[in-house]
Each structure stands twice: as structure tokens, then as C-alpha cells.
Design a protein around this motif. Structure first.
Motif, short mmCIF file in Angstrom:
data_model
loop_
_atom_site.label_atom_id
_atom_site.label_comp_id
_atom_site.label_asym_id
_atom_site.label_seq_id
_atom_site.Cartn_x
_atom_site.Cartn_y
_atom_site.Cartn_z
N VAL A 98 0.84 -1.20 0.00
CA VAL A 98 0.00 0.00 0.00
C VAL A 98 0.88 1.25 0.00
O VAL A 98 0.66 2.19 -0.77
CB VAL A 98 -0.95 0.01 1.22
N ALA A 99 1.89 1.27 0.87
CA ALA A 99 2.78 2.43 0.95
C ALA A 99 3.49 2.67 -0.38
O ALA A 99 3.60 3.82 -0.83
CB ALA A 99 3.79 2.23 2.07
N LEU A 100 3.95 1.61 -1.01
CA LEU A 100 4.64 1.76 -2.29
C LEU A 100 3.70 2.25 -3.39
O LEU A 100 4.07 3.11 -4.20
CB LEU A 100 5.27 0.43 -2.70
N ALA A 101 2.47 1.72 -3.40
CA ALA A 101 1.50 2.14 -4.42
C ALA A 101 1.16 3.62 -4.27
O ALA A 101 1.14 4.37 -5.26
CB ALA A 101 0.24 1.29 -4.31
N ILE A 102 0.94 4.07 -3.03
CA ILE A 102 0.60 5.48 -2.81
C ILE A 102 1.82 6.36 -3.08
O ILE A 102 1.70 7.46 -3.65
CB ILE A 102 0.06 5.69 -1.39
N VAL A 155 -0.72 3.80 6.54
CA VAL A 155 0.69 3.82 6.12
C VAL A 155 1.55 4.40 7.24
O VAL A 155 2.65 3.89 7.53
CB VAL A 155 0.86 4.64 4.82
N ALA A 156 1.08 5.45 7.92
CA ALA A 156 1.85 6.05 9.00
C ALA A 156 2.00 5.07 10.17
O ALA A 156 3.06 5.00 10.80
CB ALA A 156 1.17 7.34 9.47
N THR A 157 0.94 4.31 10.45
CA THR A 157 1.02 3.29 11.51
C THR A 157 2.02 2.21 11.12
O THR A 157 2.80 1.73 11.96
CB THR A 157 -0.36 2.66 11.73
N THR A 158 2.02 1.82 9.85
CA THR A 158 2.99 0.83 9.36
C THR A 158 4.42 1.33 9.56
O THR A 158 5.29 0.58 10.02
CB THR A 158 2.74 0.55 7.87
N TRP A 207 12.02 2.72 7.24
CA TRP A 207 11.37 3.43 8.35
C TRP A 207 11.97 3.06 9.69
O TRP A 207 11.35 3.27 10.73
CB TRP A 207 9.88 3.10 8.37
N GLU A 208 13.16 2.50 9.67
CA GLU A 208 13.78 2.01 10.92
C GLU A 208 13.82 3.07 12.01
O GLU A 208 13.61 2.79 13.18
CB GLU A 208 15.21 1.53 10.62
N ASP A 209 14.08 4.33 11.62
CA ASP A 209 14.22 5.39 12.62
C ASP A 209 12.88 6.03 13.00
O ASP A 209 12.84 6.99 13.77
CB ASP A 209 15.18 6.48 12.13
N ASP A 212 4.49 12.50 6.09
CA ASP A 212 5.79 12.21 6.72
C ASP A 212 6.28 10.82 6.35
O ASP A 212 7.45 10.62 6.00
CB ASP A 212 5.67 12.29 8.25
N ALA A 213 5.38 9.84 6.46
CA ALA A 213 5.76 8.46 6.20
C ALA A 213 6.20 8.26 4.75
O ALA A 213 7.21 7.60 4.47
CB ALA A 213 4.60 7.52 6.54
N LEU A 214 5.47 8.86 3.82
CA LEU A 214 5.83 8.73 2.41
C LEU A 214 7.14 9.45 2.11
O LEU A 214 7.97 8.96 1.31
CB LEU A 214 4.71 9.27 1.53
N ASP A 215 7.36 10.60 2.77
CA ASP A 215 8.64 11.32 2.58
C ASP A 215 9.80 10.47 3.04
O ASP A 215 10.84 10.38 2.36
CB ASP A 215 8.62 12.63 3.36
N ARG A 216 9.66 9.81 4.17
CA ARG A 216 10.76 8.98 4.70
C ARG A 216 10.96 7.74 3.83
O ARG A 216 12.08 7.26 3.70
CB ARG A 216 10.44 8.56 6.14
N LEU A 217 9.89 7.25 3.25
CA LEU A 217 10.01 6.07 2.39
C LEU A 217 10.80 6.44 1.12
O LEU A 217 11.63 5.66 0.64
CB LEU A 217 8.62 5.56 2.01
#
Length: 277
Positions: free
Chosen positions: A182-186, A216-219, A257-259, A269-274
């Protein structure tokens, strides 16, 4: 029958909540404060667990020990318990592959080892995870009794150590890889300015994880735990002669997303870090 004393190793978000449920049918639930973080101390206090100073004291007083820790630490923890010749019931409830579970069972030759796998969220705010169990019938029956009438539903799969671990990882391999996809698709859609359109398309299919972009952010916040679980699942696939590459790739994605460990991120935020780890 007297109620057992239970030891929890260690009270993380899942372990503390599961231990609090065990308290319903036990004399006490102990945890060892030695070497643990301030967060663990606060969490254990919040769930009403009883602190002891050392692992030796916890093992001496416990009839049942439940191990719930990061997968990488499972064997070291079991080795420490074995070194103290624990003779009670040891519930190996970590997200590790069946072969590692069997090695741990062999290591703990003085104890009775029950294989466990928790499927679901921690038992708080109405959540009711299932603790799958496999191992000697008398011991699994004791764990069933320990969680009777609590938010943790104990289900016995049989007497073969490894079955519960296999079920846990089989489910995790699908659920956690799906969330990474899901994160990769978005992320791909956002790069081309069509992320909102993708989310709108997905919203028509409520049976798909893609219709839950906010997760995605929870993931990302849970990736530090989920990645190692997927590596364990990949090892299980490889041992069965099945291709492990998909799960290893998902684990590699989560490693970006280790950090973000337990952070409160937005979807952006989550997509930026990805995209830029």
C-alpha cells in the motif's frame, strides 16, 4: 487448584497488555526491571505488573513464563532462562520461525515449552487478539486456563511445537507485506500527482488495504518490529522450498522506516521517509 505466578519477558506494548490479562487468573504477574528502559518501567506500572530485581528471582517465583520480545532476542533470552534451570512452563510467544522455536524447546530441557503466536493487536481498548498454542496437552491446557474469560483468546492447535509459530508467520507474511505494498503504491502515485485519485479509486473497494491509506503512518511506526517478522517468515518459506524473495523485499522496504520507531507520523511524513530514508 492454586493460581500460578506468571513471569513476563518483557513488557513491551504487546507483552504488558497480554500479561495484564494473565493477571486475571494468576496469583501475580512478575517482570524483571534489570536493564529495561524507562518506557518499560512506566508501561509495567500502568498495567499493574509486579517488579522484581533480577531474572533469577523472576524464574524462582514463576510457574509460567511468557516470552514476548523482538525476534532477534528470542534465543538469547531462552538461553538465559535455560541457564537458570527453569522447570515450569515456558511460552515461546515470539514471532520466530518454527525451526528456531524447536531449537529453543530443545535448549530449555528442564522446562515444558509451549509454542505460541499472537495474532491481532494488543488487548486494550476492546481489542481481542488470539494466542495460538501448540505443545504438550497438559501445558497448553494450563495456558488456556490462564487466559480464560479475558481479552486474549487462547486456541490450541495441537501438540506439535512449531505449529503456532507457523500460523503466526503465515498470517504476518500476508498482512504486513500487504501494508508495505500500500505504501509503495501510494508513494508511486504521489510522485506523479495522482495519489488522491488512487485513494478515491481504492475507496470503492473497502475489502482492500489500499482503501486505508492512513494506516501507512502506523505501518511506518511499527516497521522496526514488522521487518524482522517478515525475515522470519521468509526463512520459513525458504525452509519449505517456497520463494522467499517477496517477503525479503517487503522487509527491506520496511527498513527504510527504521528510525520512525513508534513515532506519530502523518501520511505525508511516512511517504517522505520512504522516498528519502
Amino acid at each position: 487448584m492454586d493460581q500460578p505466578t506468571v513471569g513476563i519477558l518483557h513488557p513491551g506494548s504487546m507483552g504488558a497488555a497480554v500479561a495484564a490479562c494473565a493477571e486475571t487468573n494468576s496469583d501475580a504477574v512478575l517482570w524483571c526491571e534489570d536493564g529495561r528502559s524507562t518506557a518499560s518501567v512506566e508501561r509495567a506500572a500502568r498495567f499493574g505488573l509486579t517488579s522484581v530485581a533480577t531474572l533469577v528471582e523472576l524464574l524462582d517465583r514463576s510457574d509460567i513464563v511468557i516470552s514476548l520480545c523482538p525476534p532477534a532476542a528470542a534465543e538469547d533470552l531462552a538461553r538465559a532462562v535455560a541457564g537458570n534451570r527453569f522447570t515450569g512452563v515456558y511460552v515461546e510467544a515470539n514471532a520466530i520461525n518454527p525451526e528456531r522455536t524447536k531449537r529453543i524447546a530443545a535448549m530449555l530441557s528442564d522446562a515444558t515449552v509451549v509454542d505460541g503466536g499472537v495474532v491481532g493487536s494488543p488487548p486494550v481498548r476492546g481489542k481481542t487478539p488470539t494466542l495460538y498454542l501448540s505443545g504438550p496437552a497438559d501445558a497448553t491446557a494450563r495456558i488456556e486456563m490462564l487466559f480464560a474469560n479475558t481479552a486474549v483468546q487462547a486456541v490450541v492447535l495441537g501438540t506439535d511445537v512449531g505449529k503456532a509459530s507457523a500460523l503466526k508467520l503465515s498470517y504476518a507474511s500476508f498482512q504486513k507485506t500487504s501494508r508495505a505494498l500500500v505504501a509503495l503504491a501510494i508513494g508511486m502515485a504521489r510522485e506523479h500527482g495522482v495519489d488522491q485519485e488512487l485513494i478515491e479509486v481504492a475507496s470503492r473497494r473497502t475489502d482492500s488495504y489500499l482503501s486505508e491509506p492512513q494506516y501507512v503512518a502506523t505501518t511506518a511506526a511499527r516497521a522496526w518490529r514488522w521487518g524482522p517478522e517478515l525475515e522470519e517468515a521468509a526463512d520459513t518459506l525458504a525452509a519449505a522450498g517456497l520463494p522467499p524473495e517477496m517477503l525479503r523485499a517487503a522487509a527491506s522496504t520496511l527498513a527504510r522506516w527504521e528510525d520512525a520507531r513508534d513515532s506519530e507520523l502523518t501520511l505525508t511524513d511516512a511517504l517522505d521517509r520512504l522516498a528519502q530514508p
